[in-house]
Motif scaffolding. Structure first.
Motif, PDB file in Angstrom:
ATOM      1  N   TYR A 163      36.689  38.717  69.163  1.00 31.72           N
ATOM      2  CA  TYR A 163      37.485  39.315  69.219  1.00 31.72           C
ATOM      3  C   TYR A 163      37.731  40.526  68.436  1.00 31.72           C
ATOM      4  O   TYR A 163      37.521  40.816  67.302  1.00 31.72           O
ATOM      5  CB  TYR A 163      39.250  38.722  69.354  1.00 31.72           C
ATOM      6  N   LEU A 164      38.007  41.968  69.064  1.00 31.35           N
ATOM      7  CA  LEU A 164      38.641  43.384  67.732  1.00 31.35           C
ATOM      8  C   LEU A 164      39.498  43.851  68.190  1.00 31.35           C
ATOM      9  O   LEU A 164      40.041  43.942  69.554  1.00 31.35           O
ATOM     10  CB  LEU A 164      36.943  43.769  68.096  1.00 31.35           C
ATOM     11  N   TYR A 165      40.454  44.216  67.360  1.00 30.80           N
ATOM     12  CA  TYR A 165      42.081  44.972  67.319  1.00 30.80           C
ATOM     13  C   TYR A 165      41.352  46.399  66.337  1.00 30.80           C
ATOM     14  O   TYR A 165      40.923  46.446  65.668  1.00 30.80           O
ATOM     15  CB  TYR A 165      43.097  44.262  66.976  1.00 30.80           C
ATOM     16  N   ALA A 166      41.789  47.150  67.102  1.00 31.87           N
ATOM     17  CA  ALA A 166      41.940  48.551  66.603  1.00 31.87           C
ATOM     18  C   ALA A 166      43.169  49.535  66.511  1.00 31.87           C
ATOM     19  O   ALA A 166      43.550  49.546  67.924  1.00 31.87           O
ATOM     20  CB  ALA A 166      40.384  49.037  66.547  1.00 31.87           C
ATOM     21  N   LYS A 167      43.654  49.806  65.625  1.00 36.01           N
ATOM     22  CA  LYS A 167      44.458  51.139  65.849  1.00 36.01           C
ATOM     23  C   LYS A 167      44.032  52.165  65.260  1.00 36.01           C
ATOM     24  O   LYS A 167      43.398  51.966  63.935  1.00 36.01           O
ATOM     25  CB  LYS A 167      46.211  49.935  64.678  1.00 36.01           C
ATOM     26  N   PHE A 168      44.375  53.031  66.017  1.00 35.12           N
ATOM     27  CA  PHE A 168      44.428  54.204  65.102  1.00 35.12           C
ATOM     28  C   PHE A 168      45.652  55.124  65.705  1.00 35.12           C
ATOM     29  O   PHE A 168      46.140  55.363  66.472  1.00 35.12           O
ATOM     30  CB  PHE A 168      43.471  55.075  65.756  1.00 35.12           C
ATOM     31  N   ALA A 169      46.437  55.569  65.204  1.00 38.37           N
ATOM     32  CA  ALA A 169      47.902  56.032  64.551  1.00 38.37           C
ATOM     33  C   ALA A 169      47.648  57.030  64.479  1.00 38.37           C
ATOM     34  O   ALA A 169      48.414  57.400  62.989  1.00 38.37           O
ATOM     35  CB  ALA A 169      48.695  55.208  64.685  1.00 38.37           C
ATOM     36  N   GLY A 170      47.018  58.310  65.315  1.00 40.50           N
ATOM     37  CA  GLY A 170      46.297  59.592  63.988  1.00 40.50           C
ATOM     38  C   GLY A 170      47.366  60.620  64.562  1.00 40.50           C
ATOM     39  O   GLY A 170      47.209  61.391  64.650  1.00 40.50           O
ATOM     40  N   GLY A 171      48.806  60.980  63.726  1.00 38.92           N
ATOM     41  CA  GLY A 171      49.638  61.566  63.589  1.00 38.92           C
ATOM     42  C   GLY A 171      50.234  62.287  65.072  1.00 38.92           C
ATOM     43  O   GLY A 171      49.802  62.071  66.033  1.00 38.92           O
ATOM     44  N   TYR A 172      50.854  63.357  65.037  1.00 43.48           N
ATOM     45  CA  TYR A 172      51.540  64.252  66.072  1.00 43.48           C
ATOM     46  C   TYR A 172      49.788  64.883  66.952  1.00 43.48           C
ATOM     47  O   TYR A 172      49.421  65.829  65.968  1.00 43.48           O
ATOM     48  CB  TYR A 172      51.883  64.849  66.126  1.00 43.48           C
ATOM     49  N   ARG A 173      49.611  65.004  67.841  1.00 43.51           N
ATOM     50  CA  ARG A 173      48.546  65.601  68.443  1.00 43.51           C
ATOM     51  C   ARG A 173      48.978  66.766  69.669  1.00 43.51           C
ATOM     52  O   ARG A 173      50.051  66.965  70.111  1.00 43.51           O
ATOM     53  CB  ARG A 173      47.607  64.785  69.242  1.00 43.51           C
ATOM     54  N   ASN A 174      47.841  68.380  70.036  1.00 45.65           N
ATOM     55  CA  ASN A 174      48.225  69.053  70.609  1.00 45.65           C
ATOM     56  C   ASN A 174      48.027  68.789  71.785  1.00 45.65           C
ATOM     57  O   ASN A 174      48.837  69.289  72.921  1.00 45.65           O
ATOM     58  CB  ASN A 174      47.588  69.722  70.058  1.00 45.65           C
ATOM     59  N   LEU A 231      46.450  53.057  70.540  1.00 46.85           N
ATOM     60  CA  LEU A 231      46.394  54.654  69.992  1.00 46.85           C
ATOM     61  C   LEU A 231      47.431  55.113  70.082  1.00 46.85           C
ATOM     62  O   LEU A 231      48.490  55.201  71.080  1.00 46.85           O
ATOM     63  CB  LEU A 231      45.157  54.323  70.920  1.00 46.85           C
ATOM     64  N   SER A 232      48.482  55.793  69.268  1.00 44.91           N
ATOM     65  CA  SER A 232      49.330  56.554  69.290  1.00 44.91           C
ATOM     66  C   SER A 232      49.377  58.325  68.729  1.00 44.91           C
ATOM     67  O   SER A 232      48.493  58.090  67.486  1.00 44.91           O
ATOM     68  CB  SER A 232      50.369  55.640  68.277  1.00 44.91           C
ATOM     69  N   SER A 233      49.673  58.873  69.177  1.00 44.82           N
ATOM     70  CA  SER A 233      50.336  60.183  68.544  1.00 44.82           C
ATOM     71  C   SER A 233      51.489  61.106  68.294  1.00 44.82           C
ATOM     72  O   SER A 233      52.679  61.800  68.778  1.00 44.82           O
ATOM     73  CB  SER A 233      49.797  61.212  70.069  1.00 44.82           C
ATOM     74  N   LEU A 234      52.412  59.336  68.196  1.00 45.86           N
ATOM     75  CA  LEU A 234      53.844  60.136  67.808  1.00 45.86           C
ATOM     76  C   LEU A 234      54.224  59.566  66.285  1.00 45.86           C
ATOM     77  O   LEU A 234      55.227  58.675  66.336  1.00 45.86           O
ATOM     78  CB  LEU A 234      54.240  58.642  68.577  1.00 45.86           C
ATOM     79  N   GLY A 235      53.354  60.156  65.301  1.00 45.87           N
ATOM     80  CA  GLY A 235      53.350  60.374  64.026  1.00 45.87           C
ATOM     81  C   GLY A 235      52.864  59.700  63.371  1.00 45.87           C
ATOM     82  O   GLY A 235      52.189  58.578  63.427  1.00 45.87           O
ATOM     83  N   LEU A 236      53.481  59.238  61.917  1.00 48.01           N
ATOM     84  CA  LEU A 236      53.037  58.437  61.091  1.00 48.01           C
ATOM     85  C   LEU A 236      51.535  58.864  60.649  1.00 48.01           C
ATOM     86  O   LEU A 236      51.007  57.111  59.891  1.00 48.01           O
ATOM     87  CB  LEU A 236      53.412  57.299  61.547  1.00 48.01           C
ATOM     88  N   TRP A 237      50.980  58.964  60.386  1.00 42.46           N
ATOM     89  CA  TRP A 237      49.365  59.418  60.432  1.00 42.46           C
ATOM     90  C   TRP A 237      49.491  59.211  59.455  1.00 42.46           C
ATOM     91  O   TRP A 237      48.496  59.122  58.798  1.00 42.46           O
ATOM     92  CB  TRP A 237      48.571  60.468  60.974  1.00 42.46           C
ATOM     93  N   SER A 238      49.781  59.412  58.089  1.00 40.28           N
ATOM     94  CA  SER A 238      49.501  58.971  56.258  1.00 40.28           C
ATOM     95  C   SER A 238      50.949  57.309  56.227  1.00 40.28           C
ATOM     96  O   SER A 238      50.587  57.998  54.771  1.00 40.28           O
ATOM     97  CB  SER A 238      50.596  60.262  55.577  1.00 40.28           C
ATOM     98  N   ALA A 239      51.089  57.024  57.114  1.00 45.07           N
ATOM     99  CA  ALA A 239      51.789  55.724  56.226  1.00 45.07           C
ATOM    100  C   ALA A 239      50.249  54.377  56.356  1.00 45.07           C
ATOM    101  O   ALA A 239      49.561  54.929  57.300  1.00 45.07           O
ATOM    102  CB  ALA A 239      52.540  55.438  57.913  1.00 45.07           C
ATOM    103  N   LYS A 240      50.880  53.994  55.651  1.00 40.79           N
ATOM    104  CA  LYS A 240      49.636  53.068  55.626  1.00 40.79           C
ATOM    105  C   LYS A 240      50.166  52.371  57.095  1.00 40.79           C
ATOM    106  O   LYS A 240      50.512  51.641  57.246  1.00 40.79           O
ATOM    107  CB  LYS A 240      50.956  51.934  54.591  1.00 40.79           C
ATOM    108  N   GLY A 241      48.480  52.126  57.025  1.00 42.03           N
ATOM    109  CA  GLY A 241      48.377  50.688  58.409  1.00 42.03           C
ATOM    110  C   GLY A 241      48.379  52.096  58.843  1.00 42.03           C
ATOM    111  O   GLY A 241      47.874  51.679  60.619  1.00 42.03           O
TER     112      GLY A 241
END
Ligand SMILES: NC(=O)c1ccc[n+]([C@@H]2O[C@H](COP(=O)([O-])OP(=O)(O)OC[C@H]3O[C@@H](n4cnc5c(N)ncnc54)[C@H](O)[C@@H]3O)[C@@H](O)[C@H]2O)c1
Length: 372
Positions: A163-174, A231-241
């Motif tokens: 099993y693999l879980y990956a989160k990439f919550a990478g800030g706001y995107r264009n 996967l998220s482009s709803l902000g919080l890029w600089s947050a831990k996690g």
């Protein structure tokens, strides 16, 4: 990792690789150029950026070498062997093609391309110039704790990766595809690097507005292992996690938070009979392995971004590949698999979460359009 600072190569060592830098924006200057300046086997002979101030400022970092605002002018006036290309994502393939046509090896920041036409164009050039190295950064593969995970998966008692879980919550995107084809592409490559080819995906979005979404993805690997991407482009890029990985094997698992906090909950030392009808066994736990960077004595190389995100080691591997004439680092084929994962997710979202098979010959045809 090699030493840096004084060049200790013997007199018979080959001359440094004559390298040009194309695209001298924020990421290039702060990260990649800093790494390149520490590698004695590289000699930066010219730089180029459409913005003359950025070109001049980058040249200053490399002995005031010649600087250009036009790639054609640079190539016609410079004797170079390799190009390091760090521009906006949608121009990477075009710049790489021009450099390959001029006979240069290329190291390109991710993504190498953002559409299938550019993949086809670079594949043709690669076939015509098989001696040239076409590398894509995918630096996270070289992050120290990702290397540790690779070791554990290969050599220790992890068991079959399941099993693999990956989160990439990478800030706001264009744009609507920027999260998948530019940002999260790192994790499509990492998932494959760690668990092998992805066989199929199904994805559902929660889209607040164009380009800003949460995307929940189910995936299955060719090995049979399963997983999820968040996967998220709803902000919080600089947050831990903002970035997170979890990998499970037989009665043990690894977690990695932001590439910096690593935990391996090792397999139990023993499993005792529970004597119970509803619990299969009682585990005697093993000590866990915890790793985190030491920030107390920070040299340029240990500077958290360049070292902990694998940027320096990635560029070092490119240079080693040029010296050996072999390509060990990620290239065209890896960039292709990662882009096709992004396209499959787009296709699934456009068809209400239907599974899209990544192993059939047919290429997924996403309904979403790339930003202009
Ligand atoms: N691997 C990573 O973790 C990571 C992190 C951040 C950014 N990146 C990648 O780095 C790249 C650059 O990001 P950035 O934030 O520095 O962007 P940026 O816009 O600040 O820099 C891009 C630069 O390229 C120049 N440029 C554009 N077209 C050009 C051309 N034809 N010839 C020469 N120069 C040209 C621009 O003038 C600009 O200075 C992006 O592709 C991004 O995906 C990767």
């Amino acid at each position: 990792m090699s030493s840096h600072g004084t060049d200790l190569r013997p007199a018979s060592a080959p001359s440094p690789i004559r390298t040009v830098l194309v695209g001298c924006g924020e990421h290039a200057r702060v990260v990649n150029h800093a790494a390149l300046s520490l590698i004695p086997d590289i000699e930066v002979v010219a730089v180029c950026d459409l913005d003359p101030t950025r070109a001049r400022d980058a040249a200053r970092q490399f002995g005031n070498c010649p600087h250009f605002t036009d790639l054609g002018a640079l190539l016609s006036k410079t004797n170079a062997e390799a190009a390091v290309i760090i521009g906006p994502p949608h121009v990477h393939a075009d710049i790489a093609a021009t450099c390959l046509e001029a006979g240069l090896h290329v190291f390109v920041e991710k993504p190498l391309f953002t559409n299938l036409d550019d993949l086809a164009r670079l594949s043709e050039l690669a076939a015509a110039q098989p001696g040239l190295n076409i590398s894509v950064s995918f630096n996270k593969r070289y992050a120290p704790y990702i290397c540790r995970i690779k070791e554990i998966l290969a050599n220790e008692s992890f068991g079959k990766p399941s099993y693999l879980y990956a989160k990439f919550a990478g800030g706001y995107r264009n744009g609507p595809t920027d999260l998948l084809r530019v940002g999260a592409i790192h994790y499509f490559d990492l998932a494959r690097h760690l668990f092998g080819d992805i066989a199929r995906v199904s994805a559902l979005p929660y889209q607040k507005q164009a380009g800003q979404a949460h995307i929940a993805v189910n995936l299955q690997f060719a090995s049979g292992a399963v997983g999820n991407f968040f996967l998220s482009s709803l902000g919080l890029w600089s947050a831990k996690g903002a970035e997170y990985l979890e990998l499970r094997g037989d009665r043990n698992f690894i977690t990695l938070d932001n590439l910096r906090e690593f935990t391996w909950q090792k397999p139990p030392i023993a499993i005792r009979d529970s004597g119970s009808t509803h619990q299969a066994g009682i585990e005697v736990p093993a000590p866990a392995e915890y790793l985190e960077p030491n920030y107390s004595n920070i040299s340029m190389l240990e500077y958290q971004s360049n070292h902990q995100n694998g940027y320096f080691a990635r560029i070092e591997a490119f240079v080693a590949d040029l010296r050996s004439g072999r390509q060990t680092g990620p290239g065209l084929g890896d960039a292709e698999r990662a882009l096709k994962t992004a396209l499959a997710i787009e296709t699934s979202m456009a068809s209400d979460g239907a599974y899209v098979d990544l192993q059939t010959a047919a290429t997924p045809q996403p309904a979403l359009r790339e930003p202009a």
